[in-house]
Design a protein around this motif. Structure first.
Motif, PDB file in Angstrom:
ATOM      1  N   MET A   1       0.850  -1.197   0.000  1.00 31.20           N
ATOM      2  CA  MET A   1       0.000   0.000   0.000  1.00 31.20           C
ATOM      3  C   MET A   1       0.881   1.241   0.000  1.00 31.20           C
ATOM      4  SD  MET A   1      -2.838  -1.136   2.835  1.00 31.20           S
ATOM      5  CE  MET A   1      -1.566  -1.753   3.913  1.00 31.20           C
ATOM      6  N   GLU A   2       0.775   2.038  -1.032  1.00 30.08           N
ATOM      7  CA  GLU A   2       1.577   3.252  -1.107  1.00 30.08           C
ATOM      8  C   GLU A   2       0.666   4.465  -0.989  1.00 30.08           C
ATOM      9  OE1 GLU A   2       4.655   5.389  -0.692  1.00 30.08           O
ATOM     10  OE2 GLU A   2       4.882   3.232  -0.997  1.00 30.08           O
ATOM     11  N   TYR A   3       0.914   5.259   0.008  1.00 29.04           N
ATOM     12  CA  TYR A   3       0.108   6.449   0.253  1.00 29.04           C
ATOM     13  C   TYR A   3       0.799   7.673  -0.320  1.00 29.04           C
ATOM     14  CZ  TYR A   3      -2.357   3.482   3.596  1.00 29.04           C
ATOM     15  OH  TYR A   3      -3.079   2.467   4.182  1.00 29.04           O
ATOM     16  N   GLU A   4       0.022   8.560  -0.921  1.00 34.81           N
ATOM     17  CA  GLU A   4       0.563   9.787  -1.499  1.00 34.81           C
ATOM     18  C   GLU A   4       0.511  10.917  -0.467  1.00 34.81           C
ATOM     19  OE1 GLU A   4      -1.430  10.714  -5.136  1.00 34.81           O
ATOM     20  OE2 GLU A   4      -1.239   8.696  -5.929  1.00 34.81           O
ATOM     21  N   SER A   5       1.413  11.880  -0.614  1.00 39.15           N
ATOM     22  CA  SER A   5       1.444  13.084   0.233  1.00 39.15           C
ATOM     23  C   SER A   5       1.572  12.742   1.710  1.00 39.15           C
ATOM     24  CB  SER A   5       0.189  13.940   0.012  1.00 39.15           C
ATOM     25  OG  SER A   5       0.010  14.275  -1.332  1.00 39.15           O
ATOM     26  N   LEU A   6       2.216  11.599   2.018  1.00 41.66           N
ATOM     27  CA  LEU A   6       2.284  11.166   3.407  1.00 41.66           C
ATOM     28  C   LEU A   6       3.124  12.116   4.258  1.00 41.66           C
ATOM     29  CD1 LEU A   6       1.053   8.900   5.032  1.00 41.66           C
ATOM     30  CD2 LEU A   6       3.148   7.593   4.736  1.00 41.66           C
ATOM     31  N   ASN A   7       4.191  12.676   3.672  1.00 40.45           N
ATOM     32  CA  ASN A   7       5.022  13.594   4.455  1.00 40.45           C
ATOM     33  C   ASN A   7       4.259  14.862   4.813  1.00 40.45           C
ATOM     34  OD1 ASN A   7       5.002  14.427   1.756  1.00 40.45           O
ATOM     35  ND2 ASN A   7       7.035  15.358   1.873  1.00 40.45           N
ATOM     36  N   THR A   8       3.375  15.314   3.935  1.00 37.95           N
ATOM     37  CA  THR A   8       2.542  16.477   4.248  1.00 37.95           C
ATOM     38  C   THR A   8       1.637  16.175   5.433  1.00 37.95           C
ATOM     39  OG1 THR A   8       2.520  17.152   1.926  1.00 37.95           O
ATOM     40  CG2 THR A   8       0.795  18.067   3.339  1.00 37.95           C
ATOM     41  N   LEU A   9       1.053  14.994   5.437  1.00 44.32           N
ATOM     42  CA  LEU A   9       0.163  14.599   6.520  1.00 44.32           C
ATOM     43  C   LEU A   9       0.923  14.422   7.824  1.00 44.32           C
ATOM     44  CD1 LEU A   9      -2.579  13.651   7.597  1.00 44.32           C
ATOM     45  CD2 LEU A   9      -2.042  11.361   6.704  1.00 44.32           C
ATOM     46  N   THR A  10       2.056  13.739   7.789  1.00 42.82           N
ATOM     47  CA  THR A  10       2.796  13.503   9.026  1.00 42.82           C
ATOM     48  C   THR A  10       3.363  14.800   9.598  1.00 42.82           C
ATOM     49  OG1 THR A  10       4.765  12.897   7.733  1.00 42.82           O
ATOM     50  CG2 THR A  10       3.342  11.105   8.489  1.00 42.82           C
ATOM     51  N   TYR A  12       1.858  17.652   9.450  1.00 42.43           N
ATOM     52  CA  TYR A  12       0.708  18.281  10.100  1.00 42.43           C
ATOM     53  C   TYR A  12       0.394  17.599  11.428  1.00 42.43           C
ATOM     54  CZ  TYR A  12      -4.021  20.068  10.839  1.00 42.43           C
ATOM     55  OH  TYR A  12      -5.135  20.663  11.380  1.00 42.43           O
ATOM     56  N   LEU A  13       0.501  16.274  11.455  1.00 46.94           N
ATOM     57  CA  LEU A  13       0.185  15.525  12.664  1.00 46.94           C
ATOM     58  C   LEU A  13       1.291  15.602  13.711  1.00 46.94           C
ATOM     59  CD1 LEU A  13      -1.348  12.312  11.043  1.00 46.94           C
ATOM     60  CD2 LEU A  13      -2.587  14.106  12.275  1.00 46.94           C
ATOM     61  N   GLY A  14       2.477  16.003  13.290  1.00 48.88           N
ATOM     62  CA  GLY A  14       3.582  16.108  14.225  1.00 48.88           C
ATOM     63  C   GLY A  14       4.194  14.761  14.595  1.00 48.88           C
ATOM     64  N   VAL A  15       4.159  13.807  13.651  1.00 48.29           N
ATOM     65  CA  VAL A  15       4.787  12.508  13.876  1.00 48.29           C
ATOM     66  C   VAL A  15       5.719  12.210  12.713  1.00 48.29           C
ATOM     67  CG1 VAL A  15       2.836  11.604  15.211  1.00 48.29           C
ATOM     68  CG2 VAL A  15       2.902  11.242  12.727  1.00 48.29           C
ATOM     69  N   THR A  16       6.661  11.321  12.944  1.00 49.12           N
ATOM     70  CA  THR A  16       7.543  10.921  11.858  1.00 49.12           C
ATOM     71  C   THR A  16       6.799   9.991  10.911  1.00 49.12           C
ATOM     72  OG1 THR A  16       8.371   8.964  13.018  1.00 49.12           O
ATOM     73  CG2 THR A  16       9.531  11.063  13.402  1.00 49.12           C
ATOM     74  N   GLU A  17       7.288   9.920   9.675  1.00 42.13           N
ATOM     75  CA  GLU A  17       6.675   9.004   8.723  1.00 42.13           C
ATOM     76  C   GLU A  17       6.852   7.559   9.182  1.00 42.13           C
ATOM     77  OE1 GLU A  17       7.014   7.842   3.983  1.00 42.13           O
ATOM     78  OE2 GLU A  17       7.418   9.906   4.631  1.00 42.13           O
ATOM     79  N   LYS A  18       7.978   7.266   9.812  1.00 38.68           N
ATOM     80  CA  LYS A  18       8.206   5.917  10.327  1.00 38.68           C
ATOM     81  C   LYS A  18       7.154   5.554  11.363  1.00 38.68           C
ATOM     82  CE  LYS A  18      11.497   3.060  12.881  1.00 38.68           C
ATOM     83  NZ  LYS A  18      12.810   3.011  13.591  1.00 38.68           N
ATOM     84  N   ARG A  19       6.893   6.461  12.302  1.00 39.21           N
ATOM     85  CA  ARG A  19       5.897   6.191  13.338  1.00 39.21           C
ATOM     86  C   ARG A  19       4.510   6.031  12.729  1.00 39.21           C
ATOM     87  NH1 ARG A  19       3.774   3.513  17.180  1.00 39.21           N
ATOM     88  NH2 ARG A  19       2.287   4.667  18.481  1.00 39.21           N
ATOM     89  N   PHE A  20       4.194   6.863  11.736  1.00 38.54           N
ATOM     90  CA  PHE A  20       2.875   6.787  11.120  1.00 38.54           C
ATOM     91  C   PHE A  20       2.697   5.451  10.394  1.00 38.54           C
ATOM     92  CE2 PHE A  20      -0.520   7.925   8.119  1.00 38.54           C
ATOM     93  CZ  PHE A  20      -1.419   8.501   8.996  1.00 38.54           C
TER      94      PHE A  20
END
Length: 207
Positions: A1-10, A12-20
Motif C-alpha cells: 500500500m503506497e500512500y501519497e502526500s504522506l510527508n505532508t500529513l505527518t 501536520y500531525l507532528g509525527v515521523t513518517e516511520k511512526r505513522f
C-alpha cells in the motif's frame, strides 16, 4: 500500500513518517476482524488502505472526539474506536439507519465490537435534521468523516456544518470525494489544504 502526500500529513500531525507507518501496520488485526465480521459481503465499506489510514490518523492525533456520517456495517466506526481506546476517546456517528450494499437486514454498526460500544453514540435519522444539533451538543471534534450521501449539496452541507464544530487542529475525511467537486470547493473557500492519499479518500486540514 503506497500512500501519497504522506510527508505532508505527518508534518501536520507532528509525527515521523516511520511512526505513522507503524500505526498503519498496527491496524492489521482490527481490519481483519472487521473483514471477518462482514463475511465478504459488500456493504460499501472502506478499503483496507483507507481503513488503515483513518486508524493511523486517529491514533497519531490522540483524538478524543470524532464525528462521522454514514456508518453502514461499522467498519470505520470500529477503526476509530479502536484507535482512540488508549485515550478513552468517543465516537459520535450519524446514519439514516437503512441497509447498505448487498446486506441483509443487519443493524447499522453491527461490526462494532461489544467492548468498544461504551464509547460510541449512534444517532439514526436524516443528517439534515440530526447532524447540526448533534455536533453542537457533543463537539468540538478532532476528526470529522463524511461518508453519507455524496451529492454536491449534501457534502457541502455536512462539511459546512462540521467546520463550525472542529478544534483548532483538525482533519476532515471525505470518502468518495471525487464524486463531486464539493470537497475541493469547500477546502478552497475556507483556505484549507486538501490531499488525496489513497483510493477515493481525501483529507482536508489547515495549511
Amino acid at each position: 500500500m503506497e500512500y501519497e502526500s504522506l510527508n505532508t500529513l505527518t508534518d501536520y500531525l507532528g509525527v515521523t513518517e516511520k511512526r505513522f507507518r507503524e500505526l498503519i501496520d498496527s491496524a492489521g488485526d482490527i481490519f481483519h476482524y472487521a473483514e471477518t465480521a462482514t463475511r465478504g459481503n459488500d456493504y460499501w465499506q472502506v478499503s483496507q488502505p483507507e481503513f488503515r489510514l483513518i486508524f493511523a490518523i486517529a491514533a497519531a492525533m490522540k483524538a478524543e472526539k470524532i464525528a462521522e456520517t454514514g456508518v453502514g456495517p461499522g467498519t470505520t466506526s470500529t477503526a476509530f474506536l479502536e484507535a482512540m481506546e488508549p485515550f478513552d476517546g468517543r465516537l459520535y456517528s450519524f446514519d439514516l439507519g437503512r441497509k447498505y450494499g448487498n446486506s441483509d437486514e443487519k443493524p447499522v454498526g453491527f461490526v462494532v465490537p461489544v467492548n468498544l460500544r461504551g464509547r460510541w453514540t449512534l444517532t439514526l435519522g436524516n443528517s439534515r435534521e440530526t447532524l447540526e444539533p448533534g455536533l453542537e451538543k457533543y463537539g468540538p471534534f478532532d476528526i470529522f468523516m463524511h461518508d453519507s450521501e455524496h451529492t454536491y449539496d449534501h457534502v457541502t452541507f455536512e462539511l459546512n456544518a462540521a467546520m463550525k464544530h472542529m478544534k483548532e487542529r483538525f482533519i476532515i475525511v471525505v470518502d468518495n470525494y471525487n464524486w463531486t467537486k464539493a470537497p475541493e470547493d469547500f477546502a478552497s473557500s475556507n483556505g484549507l489544504r486538501l490531499i488525496h492519499p489513497i483510493d477515493d479518500m481525501c483529507l482536508i486540514f489547515r495549511e
